[in-house]
Design a protein around this motif. Structure first.
Motif, PDB file in Angstrom:
ATOM      1  N   PRO A 197       0.827  -1.188   0.302  1.00  0.00           N
ATOM      2  CA  PRO A 197      -0.169  -0.202   0.053  1.00  0.00           C
ATOM      3  C   PRO A 197       0.534   1.114   0.282  1.00  0.00           C
ATOM      4  N   TYR A 198       0.350   2.392  -0.429  1.00  0.00           N
ATOM      5  CA  TYR A 198       0.499   3.726  -0.355  1.00  0.00           C
ATOM      6  C   TYR A 198       0.162   4.484   0.651  1.00  0.00           C
ATOM      7  N   GLU A 199       1.024   5.176   1.791  1.00  0.00           N
ATOM      8  CA  GLU A 199       1.038   5.639   2.757  1.00  0.00           C
ATOM      9  C   GLU A 199       0.492   6.673   2.799  1.00  0.00           C
ATOM     10  N   CYS A 200       0.715   8.307   1.635  1.00  0.00           N
ATOM     11  CA  CYS A 200      -0.678   9.288   1.892  1.00  0.00           C
ATOM     12  C   CYS A 200      -0.679   9.603   0.063  1.00  0.00           C
ATOM     13  N   ALA A 201      -1.934  10.808   0.194  1.00  0.00           N
ATOM     14  CA  ALA A 201      -2.828  10.454  -0.697  1.00  0.00           C
ATOM     15  C   ALA A 201      -3.698  11.684  -0.858  1.00  0.00           C
ATOM     16  N   ASP A 202      -4.287  12.462  -2.298  1.00  0.00           N
ATOM     17  CA  ASP A 202      -5.393  13.062  -1.612  1.00  0.00           C
ATOM     18  C   ASP A 202      -6.652  12.095  -2.271  1.00  0.00           C
TER      19      ASP A 202
END
Length: 459
Positions: A197-202
Motif C-alpha cells: 500500500p501507499y501511505e499518503c494521497a489526496d
C-alpha cells in the motif's frame, strides 16, 4: 488536477482514467469493455484522449480489460510512450497479440455468414499491425522508482499482487498526489509478493470487484481444490478448469505442484490447453525474481521439475481435440476464464453432460457469460450451437480470486487514512461498490465517490 473515468465506472471492465493537469494529459490504463450489448460503442476512443492529445499512458497490469484499447488508441494517432513494469509489458504484447488473432478469426467466420446474407461485412477492432505499433511504444518502469513522464507529472509504481508485474500507480502533479490501485491481489497469493500500500494521497481510485464480500481463506480453498481434483480422478472423471491464461493458470499449476510433492497425481495426464497460457508461463519463469519465498521453497523440493515432466502444453487445434479422446481421468486447464470463447468450450461440450465430470470455476464470472450461467445453476446451456445438459458437478472456488476481498481492500486503504484521502470506487458492480463505500466510511474515509462513465473528479 482532474480525472475523468472512461471505463470501469459502475462495472468491472474497460479500465481507463484520464488525468489532466494544466501542463499535461496522462492516461492510467486503456482497457477493453468485454461485456454488454453496448460494448462496441463504449470501446470507441473518446475525442478528448484521441490522437496526439496525451503525453503518456501508464499501465497497472496486462489483463485485457486494462490494456485492450491500446491498439485503438494508436489507431487514432497516439505515438507517445506506454509505461509499465517489464513483466507487464511482455504480457501486454502476448495478450494483445492473442486478442488480435481471436478477432481476426471471429470476424472471418462472421463475414462468411454476412456475405451469404448479402449484408455489409465487418472489420475487427484491431489488427496485428495495430498491436505492433503499440509494442514499439512500450517503456519499462521499475517498482518504487519515481519517473517524470510528462511536464510536472511524476509516477511511481508499487506491487499490487494481482498478476505478474501488476502495480498500483502513484501520480504526483500540481502539489497533489493521486493513487490508482489497479487490481489489488489478496495476501498470500501463490507466486506473487503481497500488495504494497501507499501511505499518503489526496485521492485514491480504488478497485471494488469484491467490495461486498470476503473470500474463503486461501488455505481452505486450496484444500477444497485438491479434494475436488482427487475425488474426481478417483471416479475416473475429467477435471475441467476454465482459466485465464495469464495469472490464474500459473496459480493452478503451483497448487498441482504441491500435490506432486505427495505423489498423488502420479501418472495422471495434466493438459494446459492454451498456447497463450504456455507462453505466459514462459514469461513468468523469465521473471522468477518477482516470485515470493513459498514458490522458491517448492522449487527447491523438486516439485516444479516433477510437474513440468507431467504437464502437456497443447499448441495446435488437433492436439486440443485429441484431449477429448483421452480415456480415464485427466486434468484439463483451458481458456477462456469466463467460458465465453476458447478451447474450454469444446471440452465443456464433450464432458459437461457427464456425471463423473467436475468443473471448477476459479475466477470472477461477469453477468451474461457462460461461466456465470453455470455458477448460477442453469441445467441446460447452449455451447457452439448445441444444447448441452449440465450433469457435471460445478464447483465455485472464490478463494482463488486474484482480487482482494472486502476486508483486505479496507486494510489496504487504511494505510492512507492519516492523509484523509477521497476514495473513488471503480472496477466494481453496483452492489460491491455500495458495500465497500459503507465499509470505508466506517473505517474513517472522509468521502467516498461512486463515479459513472464519463464522471470527472477534481483535486
Amino acid at each position: 488536477m482532474e480525472v475523468t473515468c472512461y471505463g470501469a465506472a459502475g462495472e468491472v471492465t474497460g479500465s481507463c482514467f484520464h488525468l489532466r493537469t494544466k501542463q499535461a494529459d496522462v492516461l492510467i490504463d486503456c482497457g477493453l469493455f468485454q461485456s454488454g450489448d453496448d460494448a462496441t460503442q463504449k470501446n470507441i476512443i473518446p475525442d478528448s484522449i484521441a490522437g496526439k492529445r496525451l503525453d503518456g499512458v501508464v499501465l497497472t497490469h496486462a489483463h485485457l480489460d486494462h490494456v485492450g484499447r491500446l491498439p485503438l488508441l494508436v489507431k487514432t494517432g497516439y505515438d507517445r510512450p506506454i509505461y509499465g513494469t517489464s513483466a507487464t509489458l511482455e504480457l501486454v504484447e502476448l495478450v494483445l497479440t492473442d486478442a488480435a488473432k481471436v478477432q481476426a478469426q471471429d470476424t472471418l467466420r462472421l463475414n462468411r455468414r454476412l456475405e451469404r446474407a448479402g449484408r455489409p461485412l465487418q472489420t475487427p477492432l484491431f489488427t496485428m499491425e495495430d498491436v505492433a505499433r503499440v509494442v514499439q511504444l512500450l517503456r519499462p518502469l521499475d517498482y518504487r522508482h519515481p519517473v517524470n513522464i510528462a511536464e510536472g507529472v511524476t509516477v511511481s509504481l508499487r506491487e499490487a499482487g494481482h498478476i505478474l508485474g501488476s502495480a498500483s500507480v502513484e501520480v504526483r502533479a500540481e502539489g497533489r498526489t493521486v493513487v490508482f490501485s489497479g487490481d489489488i491481489g489478496p495476501r498470500n497469493l501463490p507466486l506473487l509478493k503481497d500488495p504494497e500500500p501507499y501511505e499518503c494521497a489526496d485521492g485514491v481510485f480504488m478497485e471494488s470487484t469484491y467490495g461486498d464480500r470476503d473470500h474463503k481463506p486461501i488455505e481452505v480453498t486450496t484444500e477444497e481444490f485438491k479434494n475436488i481434483v482427487l475425488s474426481t480422478l478417483t471416479r475416473r472423471g475429467k477435471v475441467l478448469v476454465p482459466s485465464f491464461a495469464v495469472g490464474r493458470t500459473q496459480q493452478l499449476l503451483y497448487y498441482l505442484a504441491e500435490l506432486m510433492v505427495s505423489e498423488q497425481l502420479e501418472g495422471v495426464p495434466i493438459f494446459v490447453d492454451s498456447p497463450m497460457a504456455a507462453r505466459a508461463t514462459d514469461i513468468y519463469q523469465r521473471h522468477a525474481y518477482l516470485f515470493d519465498e513459498c514458490t522458491q521453497r517448492l522449487t527447491d523440493l523438486g516439485a516444479v521439475d516433477a510437474l513440468w515432466k507431467q504437464v502437456q502444453f497443447t499448441q495446435t487445434p488437433e492436439e486440443s481435440m485429441a484431449i477429448n479422446h483421452v480415456e480415464g481421468p485427466a486434468i484439463i486447464i483451458a481458456g477462456s476464464g469466463m467460458c465465453q470463447a476458447g478451447r474450454i468450450l469444446h471440452h465443456l461440450k464433450h464432458h459437461l453432460w457427464r456425471e463423473e465430470t467436475s468443473v471448477i470455476i476459479v475466477g470472477y464470472q461477469v453477468k451474461g457469460s457462460l461461466g456465470r450461467r453455470l455458477v448460477d445453476g442453469e441445467k441446460r446451456v447452449r455451447i457452439l450451437g448445441e444444447e448441452i445438459a449440465v450433469r457435471a458437478s460445478i464447483h465455485t472456488l472464490g478463494g482463488f480470486s486474484a482480487h482482494a476481498g472486502q476486508t483486505e481492500l479496507v486494510d489496504w486503504f487504511k494505510k492512507l487514512l492519516p492523509c484523509h484521502p477521497r476514495a473513488v470506487l471503480v472496477h466494481g458492480e453496483a452492489v460491491a461498490r455500495e458495500a465497500l463505500r459503507e465499509s470505508l466510511k466506517s473505517a474513517g474515509a472522509p468521502e467516498v465517490i461512486l463515479p459513472e462513465l464519463g464522471s470527472r473528479i477534481e483535486f
